[in-house]
Each structure stands twice: as structure tokens, then as C-alpha cells.
Write a protein that holds these residues in place. Structure first.
Motif: not given
Length: 973
Positions: A68-74, A532-537
Motif C-alpha cells: 500500500p505504500m507504493h500505491g497498490f491498495g490503501r 485513506f478511506g477506511e470504513e473503520l479507523h
């Protein structure tokens, strides 16, 4: 059930062993790999492990990496809740799956058996080499090795790894951190020569009574052990008694270079002789009680995520050592193995923790907790085995920890039993079971000062089982987490430290936590949970460190250094002596030097060095004051003597002259009557007649000396040539992270209580405005009475200003009196003035150089300091109250706008900003704060403490600012 949902530990891997520096051939497979990310297993490509699979359209990805740190997923951040339905061991179909492929050339000289080692994969991986499946691994932060000798081929080889973000292992990895999948540690091909070393286990004990060492090295039959410095050459498996060795400790990390070898392979080791024991309820190393001045350390890089470059590992430890931190809890998993080698070298006590946490089940009252589920027993034991076997040879590891916040259960008991059988030389820790039935130390997190005091007296609340209660009451006590950091705070550190020194049973603890987990944003600044758009955070809860993500110390780290000082210096002005208490666990003071300086009103008038006596650990000595300081003539200035203990010579972690500790006291008796700080600022140097000003009505204003006041409201609207915005009373502050959270679900946090009470929306009603006689006649005092209160409530504060002016300066004597029914503490009692933006620099005489708050001020020392307005701001990743300088006697603002002098009677707390308190409170990131056309100056008479309520420790009563009548005075000139 899929292979990634199987609750077991995986399959195909070799038995775990120690991380060893071997002369066997190695081939790093780190580098650029082909990578493909699918949203689910169902959409991942089939056959990607085959030689003929075409990956030319795939992306390129560095390995090691967190994808995720390289733009793949979040990235996604949670503290407690699982970010998927809790249905162990199952995970959702929406399971991000990263396929990795690497083609590599096997050197022509390579031959024979080999293992493929993965040091860390999050969270589950299935692995193929040249189309042959090697196995499946779970347990993200412990290594796995596979026998690959018969699968390698000359020339081109293909390694294929499928990584799943979610697996049954995710239920055991619910630590308070970002969820970051990927192959995030080294991938290495290691030759395993026939007749080589399968494993090595070093036992190096120290007898503190005789100074002798006992060495036993377990290794393969026929292996030999050499320690040239000690003249040792012996067979492995044979114990050797050494008449005299230098022991290893965190303070004196003495290591001996050793080689264990067969004819086919040799490994290099660094051996430290030390013995860990629990004696009479006290944890000792080499016969001495140890005191943990520790931190909880997560592995995090703001750019790379879970990947930690080696230079950063060393830098972290250097910053820790320079701030008197001597211990690390590896929360909540085994760290990069290179860290342990550095801890051996630089000197740290380590609590090495298993990759094990099931915290999300707490929200379900622990229903279905894997820690008590027989189907997870093998995986639980596997994680503990891999931890212990990897790290068993490091002298810095003096305690094993089963994990964190996993409730209780049979699997934890099994992990403890196995660990004690495998390595009885180290105690076992686990905080989550308060009965301590399976462990060796009593541990709590976020216990209040009062509870620690009771535990120190062995008067804690009893367990229901008298046998278990008696056993626990006889154990040493550690705070595995305490004083939750995060933004501005925590407070109360010196008070904890005093308890640790008062009670031998209380052996310190580990602050939560070392580093803020902010993630670098492309445009600058750092992101936190929810961005990062997390549903839960859990939002800013991930910003809870003593250092910023780039390892820059936060102000509280200076407070930590002061609280953790290994020598305590007390300047006694009455006896004119210096008392030096050596609080090292084992080291004497021969590595230190003493420096002193004498300052009048912050200006140094003399300095020098003192003879440092060699003081043994846990003893004290008295040092005479410097004769030069005694011979100086008296002064009517504030005279302060500061003594500093510094390194006498360079060390591996800091240069000579680095400060370890300081003590300071006011000395000398003024030759004239004592003066207040207002006197010092207001009265001329030569005694002369004072010139009091009189108040006169002039149009719509009342003029008094350099001040102009609104004739209707009595507010100060001008000073000298400057227009002024005047807020007569402040009761609110931009909430800190500690203000905004509380651990107790039945108690509202301070931010909410203050908001409900309306402290941020006060309104002002002028009750009276009068001179001594009337507005039409002259007088030397202007009295303004204002009633201050929020809407919707009857609680208010009656505020009375008595303005006078002398010698071109304006003085306000302020009285406040709460009226009505107040149900909340106040955040502060202060006054704010808006001034022209042309004020740029601030010089003050008071505590410095950093901020000081009521319960976080031990690091401050009295002196004269200068900083720009911008430099006074602390760029917390989540903006909040910050930067107050405490105990200010007098100050000066200067710049193109001119020069403004300030003084308090006796002192005030000073905050200067380019934005209002409301603007600070509304900002989500530092870059949201835009300088205005004003400089906002707040003079606080009182302020609420910082505390550490984020995780449950109540604020100390002395720092809980309850509504109260108060008087204070300040002067503007």
C-alpha cells in the motif's frame, strides 16, 4: 476451508533456528520484482507460478515492501476493531491478493543444499520455486525457511509468492498499527553445506559474587567454539568455567567475539555474559535490581511502512540512548533481527514480544477468542517458537513476552509452558492475565500513580484465589505500558519515577510509545487514520509517539530524559553543596564529568568544572560548590546555579560533552529587599521618582498611559502606537489529543465536557467601567468589571481589571471569581491580546528552552531564551494546544512592529502564535494553519495539566484546574 483460512501455522517450513552470521554463501533476492494486485483471491491470475506465465504487463515493485505504500491498495489503521467480520478462522472474499514473481540467476559456483529464507511476510503467503510448491507461511513478523536445494537449477530460476492480506493469522495480529500487507523483510537464498551448523544456542552466565563466567554452546556434534579474547577453544556442548569475565549490561554492554565452526561452516557470534533472576520478588541482572526506563517500539517508516532501513534502526537507538532510555518492549511482535544486534552493541534491556494480539475480541467480551481456541493452539505455539529460536542468543533479551491484549486462554498457557522449558534463563511476561498464573512478573498497563503506589507496597486489590494472590504479590512489577504519549503530553512522568525509586518491587516500565505512525503524504505532511478511506479507523490514535515519524524529538522527550536521568543532581543552596545520587543499575560515574555555570537573570557570569567523584551504582556523594561561585559578589538579580553531568569521553552513541543530567537552584541573597518580577521590569535601574499616569476620556476611548480602552466595554484597544484585540478572559484551549479521548466509556473526555460547557464560546458583558471618581475626571486607576460566561448556562466568571500606569507601562491587576454552578474543570485562566504581525521574535526570562505545562515541566531550566514566533510552535501532526513557556518573569516581543515588554507578578505562562486558539482547534493538519495579520499573545495565570487520560490514567489532583477564585498581575510596556 482455504489454505489461508486454516488456523494452523502453515506447512512446508523447516524448524525455526537462530538468526546467525554464517560464512556460508548467501544470495539476496531483494530488489525489483514483478507484481500484480487483485481485489480478491477469485480474481487473482491462475498459473502465475509457472515458467511460461507472461508477466510482462505486470507492475514493478520493490521487495522488501509494504505494497500500500507504493500505491497498490490503501493503508488502513485500527487500534482494536478488526477491519473485517469476526468469524475465525474465516476472512472475507474481498481479500487483497498480491502476486510476486522474481527471475534470478543462480551463480555458476553455487551447488549443494540451500534454504530460502523469508524474514517477514504480512499476513499469509504461498510460495513456489520453479513451479514447485514449497509451502504456506503465516506469522507475519517471524522468519520462515524452506529447503530448496533439490529445486534450484543452474542459471535462470523463478520464485513466485502469492500474498494474502487477510488470513486466519490476521486474527492473531490485531495490533494497534496500520494494516500493511507485503513481503516487507529480506528474502535470502542461503547455502547449507553438508556438515554445516543446523543451529546454535549460547548460554553465557555470570556469577556476580565471584566475577566468573559459565559458557555452554549447544551446536551440532563436532562443532568447536573459539573466543580468542578469553583464550577459549573447546567443543560445543561442553560447559567452560571462566575465572573472570566482564559482564554485559545495558549500561556496560561488554561483548566477546566468538566463532562456532565445523569443517564446513562457521558462524560469528557476539556473546554477553549475564544472568537474569528474580530474587525476593525483585528482577535482577547480574545480582543487581534493574529499573526499566523503557519505551514501546513499533516498526514504522513514514515512507516505506513496515520496511525499516538499517541506518534508521541505528538512528532510533541513538536518539533513545541520548534521552536516557535504557529499555525497549518490542511491541507487539519481534522486530527486524538487526535491531537486536544493535541493542546488544549499544546496550538496551529488551522485552522481546511474540507476534500475538487478539484485541478485537475485547469488543465482543472475548467471545471466540483464538487464545482459548484449541484449533489455534499449533499456530500460537509456532509463533512463540519462532520468536524464541530466532532471538535466543542475544544478551539484550532479558524477558520473553507472550504477546499483548489477547485476553486469557489455554494457548497462552501453552506458549508460556513451552518457553520456560526451552529457555528457563529468562522470565516470561504477559499483561493480559491479571492472575499471572503462567508468567513470572506482574504487569499492568496505564495504572494510575495511586495504583502503582499500592502495588509497590504490595497492597494491591487481592485476587479471589489466595494461592494465586500470594504468588502474584511476591512478583516484581512492571508497567508494560504507561503514560500514553500523543501530541502534547503526557504529564506526570516524574511522579511515576519517584514511585519506581521508592519501591524496589516497582521496576519501571515502558512508555507508550516511541514513534508517531504518520504516513508521508505526496504534497507534504503526514496522514493518520481515516485519511485513506477506511470504513473503520481510530483516527489520530496512531499519533502517539515521543518522536515524530522522521525521528525528530517531540518536546516531551526532553521531559523523558529528565525523568530518566541515571544520576540525580541536587543543588543545595543552604548547605552550598551538590548532592549526587547514582541511579545507574550497575555503572559507576567514572564515565561522567561535572560542569557548572552561574547566571544572573539568565546571563552567564561564571562557569567551570567540578571534580567528579567515582560514585558506585545506587550510592550517593556530596560535592563542594565551586569556590569561584562562592567568591562572586552578590547581586539583586535572580542568580541561578546550574550543574550538568556530561559524558567525559566519546561513546558509541554520543560524543563527549553530551548532557546526561542537570540540577539547578536559585542561590544568593539579594543585597536589597526582594523585588517582584514586575519591579525588575518596571522600576528604573536608578532609583527615581515614579510617574503615575492618569486616565482621561478622549472621544470614544479612555486613555491611561500608553493604553487606550473602549469607553463602553473597557477592553484594551490600543497600546502605544499599536491597535490591540483584547480577550479579557480565556478558559479554553485548543484541545490536545489527551483532552479529546478517555479510556473509560462511562466518562466524557475533557474536550467534550469543555464543549458541552461552552468554554470555547464565551460571551462578555461589561458590568461596570469606572475611574476612581468618574469618566469626566482624571484618576490613576481604571477599573473594569466584566461578567464572562457561555450561552445556555448560568455558570459565569466575574472578572475585574484594575489598570494602572507608571513610567510609560501599563499594569493590570486581575481578579476572577466563579459564579453560578460550574460542573467542569477549566482548561486555562488567561488573557489574549491580538498584536500586529510585525512582531517576529520573543525573548523571555523563565523556564526553557522548550514548552512547560503544569505536569510536564521538569525539563525546563530557568534562563533567558530567544526564539522566533514560528519556532515557538510545535508542529504536532494533529494541531492542538502547544508551545507555552512556563514561569516567565518577563519577556519581550520585537520585530518591524517595534518592541513590547511584558512582565508578570510573579510569573505567567507565555504563548505567542500567528493564529487564534479557535483556528488552532479547527485545523486537521499543520498546513491548515495560515498566519494571519495578527500575532496572538496569551498570558496564562493557570492552565489545566496534560495528564494521560487517553489510556485511563487520571490526571493528578494538583494539576486538575477546578473553577476557583484567582488573582494575577501583568505589565505591558
Amino acid at each position: 476451508m482455504t489454505y489461508y483460512e486454516d488456523p494452523g501455522p502453515g506447512y512446508g517450513a523447516l524448524p525455526p533456528r537462530a538468526a546467525l552470521r554464517s560464512d556460508a554463501s548467501r544470495l539476496s533476492l531483494n530488489g525489483t520484482w514483478r507484481f500484480h494486485l487483485a481485489d480478491s483471491v477469485a480474481t487473482a491470475p491462475t498459473g502465475f507460478e509457472r515458467d511460461d506465465f507472461d508477466d510482462s504487463a505486470w507492475d514493478l515493485l520493490a521487495v522488501p515492501s509494504s505494497w500500500p505504500m507504493h500505491g497498490f491498495g490503501r493503508p488502513a489503521y485500527t487500534n482494536q476493531p478488526y477491519p473485517f467480520p469476526v468469524d475465525p478462522p474465516y476472512v472475507p472474499d474481498e481479500n487483497p491478493t498480491g502476486d510476486h514473481r522474481l527471475e534470478f540467476e543462480l551463480p555458476g559456483w553455487w551447488h549443494g543444499p540451500a534454504v530460502l529464507r523469508f524474514d517477514g511476510i504480512d499476513s499469509c503467503a504461498r510460495i513456489w520455486l520453479n513451479g514447485v510448491e514449497l509451502g504456506v507461511v503465516r506469522g507475519s513478523r517471524v522468519p520462515s525457511e524452506f529447503d530448496v536445494g533439490e529445486h534450484l537449477r543452474p542459471g535462470r530460476n523463478l520464485l513466485a509468492v502469492r500474498v494474502h492480506q487477510w488470513s486466519s493469522g490476521s486474527y492473531l495480529e490485531d495490533q494497534d498499527m496500520w494494516w500493511l500487507p507485503g513481503i516487507f523483510r529480506d528474502v535470502t537464498l542461503i547455502a547449507r553445506p553438508v556438515g554445516g551448523l543446523t543451529d546454535v544456542f549460547v548460554h553465557a552466565d555470570y556469577d556476580h559474587l565471584t566475577g566468573a563466567g559459565a559458557l555452554l554452546v549447544e551446536a551440532d556434534p563436532g562443532a568447536r567454539v573459539r573466543i580468542p579474547e578469553l583464550g577459549i577453544e573447546t567443543e560445543a556442548g561442553r560447559q567452560v568455567m571462566i575465572p573472570a569475565v566482564e559482564p554485559w549490561s545495558a549500561e556496560l554492554p561488554r561483548l566477546y567475539d566468538a566463532v562456532v565452526a565445523t569443517d564446513a561452516e562457521s558462524v560469528e557470534l557476539r556473546i554477553g555474559f549475564r544472568t537474569v533472576a528474580i530474587e525476593d520478588g525483585v528482577l535482577t541482572v547480574n545480582g543487581r535490581r534493574v529499573l526499566f526506563h523503557g519505551v514501546n517500539r513499533h516498526e514504522h517508516d513514514p515512507v516505506l511502512g513496515r520496511v525499516i532501513p538499517e541506518h534508521r534502526l541505528r538512528q532510533e537507538l541513538l536518539v533513545m540512548k541520548r534521552h536516557n532510555i535504557n529499555a525497549i518492549r518490542t511491541s507487539h511482535y519481534p522486530p527486524d533481527s538487526r535491531l537486536l544486534a544493535l541493542c546488544d552493541e549499544l546496550g538496551f534491556w529488551l522485552m522481546d514480544e511474540c507476534d500475538y494480539e487478539t484485541h478485537g475480541f475485547f469488543l465482543l467480551d472475548w467471545r471466540g477468542n483464538p487464545a482459548d481456541d484449541p484449533s489455534f493452539e499449533a499456530a500460537s505455539l509456532d509463533r512463540m517458537r519462532r520468536l524464541v529460536e530466532r532471538d535466543k542468543n542475544h544478551p539484550s533479551v532479558i524477558m520473553w513476552s507472550l504477546g499483548n491484549e489477547a485476553g486469557t486462554g489455554r494457548n497462552l498457557d501453552a506458549m508460556a509452558a513451552w518457553t520456560k522449558q526451552r529457555d528457563p534463563s529468562r522470565p516470561v511476561h504477559y499483561e493480559g492475565d491479571l492472575s499471572c498464573a503462567s508468567v513470572d512478573v506482574y504487569s499492568r498497563m496505564y495504572a494510575s500513580h495511586a495504583e502503582v503506589d499500592a502495588i509497590g507496597r504490595r497492597a494491591e486489590e487481592p485476587l479471589d484465589d489466595p494461592v494465586l494472590d500470594a504468588r502474584r504479590r511476591a512478583m516484581p512489577f512492571v508497567l508494560c505500558e504507561y503514560s500514553h504519549a500523543g501530541g502534547n503530553g503526557p504529564g506526570g512522568l516524574p511522579e511515576y519515577e519517584e514511585l519506581f525509586h521508592r519501591y524496589p518491587r516497582c521496576q519501571g516500565g515502558f512508555l507508550w510509545e516511541w514513534m508517531e505512525h504518520g504516513i508521508s503524504r505526496p504534497g507534504g505532511g503526514y496522514a493518520y487514520g481515516g485519511e485513506f478511506g477506511e470504513e473503520l479507523h481510530d483516527g489520530t490514535y496512531v499519533l502517539d509517539g515521543l518522536v515524530f515519524p522522521d525521528l525528530t524529538p517531540q518536546p516531551v522527550l526532553a521531559e523523558v530524559r529528565k525523568a530518566f536521568e541515571p544520576v540525580h543532581l541536587t543543588v543545595d543552596p543552604d548547605a552550598r553543596k551538590l548532592r549526587l545520587a547514582n541511579r545507574y543499575d550497575s555503572a559507576d560515574t567514572s564515565n561522567l564529568a561535572l560542569q557548572w555555570e552561574l547566571a544572573d537573570d539568565g546571563v552567564i557570569v561564571a562557569r567551570g568544572v567540578l571534580d567528579m567523584p567515582v560514585v558506585a551504582a545506587a550510592t550517593e556523594a556530596t560535592v563542594e560548590w565551586p569556590k569561584k561561585a562562592l567568591d562572586l559578589p552578590g547581586s539583586d538579580a535572580e542568580r541561578w546555579l546550574t550543574v550538568r553531568a556530561v559524558l567525559a569521553a566519546d561513546t558509541a552513541w554520543a560524543p563527549a560533552g553530551h548532557e546526561i543530567a542537570f540540577g539547578q537552584a536559585r542561590v544568593g541573597v539579594p543585597p536589597t529587599a526582594p523585588r517582584t518580577a514586575v519591579d525588575a521590569a518596571v522600576r528604573p535601574a536608578v532609583d527615581a521618582a515614579v510617574r503615575p499616569a492618569v486616565a482621561r476620556r478622549h472621544g470614544g476611548a479612555v486613555e491611561l498611559g500608553p493604553g487606550r480602552f473602549d469607553a463602553d466595554t473597557g477592553r484594551l484597544v490600543g497600546l502605544h502606537e499599536w491597535d490591540v484585540d483584547h480577550v479579557p478572559l480565556e478558559l479554553w484551549r485548543a484541545p490536545t489529543q489527551h483532552d479529546a479521548r478517555t479510556w473509560d466509556a462511562t466518562t466524557l473526555d475533557r474536550k467534550t465536557r469543555w464543549a458541552d460547557a461552552g468554554l470555547h464560546r464565551l460571551r462578555y458583558r461589561t458590568v461596570s467601567l469606572e475611574k476612581t471618581v468618574s469618566l469626566e475626571q482624571s484618576a490613576d486607576e481604571l477599573t473594569v468589571v466584566t461578567k464572562v460566561g457561555p450561552a445556555a448556562v448560568d455558570a459565569a466568571v466575574l472578572t475585574t481589571y484594575r489598570w494602572t500606569s507608571t513610567d510609560g507601562r501599563l499594569t493590570a491587576a486581575v481578579e476572577i471569581e466563579p459564579v453560578g454552578r460550574w460542573t467542569v474543570p477549566w482548561a486555562r485562566v488567561g488573557v489574549t491580546l491580538g498584536l500586529p504581525a510585525g512582531f517576529q521574535d520573543v525573548t523571555w526570562f523563565g523556564l526553557g528552552p522548550g514548552p512547560a505545562y503544569p505536569d510536564s515541566r521538569a525539563a525546563g531550566r530557568v534562563g533567558t531564551y530567544t526564539a522566533t514566533v514560528d519556532d515557538l510552535q510545535i508542529p504536532y501532526l494533529y494541531p492542538q494546544e502547544n508551545g507555552a513557556r512556563g514561569d516567565v518573569r518577563r519577556a519581550e516581543l520585537s520585530g518591524p512592529a517595534g518592541r513590547l515588554e511584558l512582565a508578570g507578578d510573579p510569573v505567567f505562562s507565555l504563548t505567542v502564535r500567528r493564529w487564534t486558539i479557535s483556528e488552532l482547534a479547527a485545523a486537521a493538519h499543520p498546513e491548515d494553519l495560515v498566519p494571519s495579520d495578527r500575532v496572538w499573545l496569551t498570558l496564562d495565570a493557570l492552565q489545566h495539566g496534560l495528564g494521560s487520560p487517553t489510556s485511563g490514567a487520571p490526571i493528578l489532583p494538583a494539576h486538575d484546574l477546578q473553577p476557583q477564585a484567582h488573582r494575577f498581575t501583568f505589565t505591558l510596556g
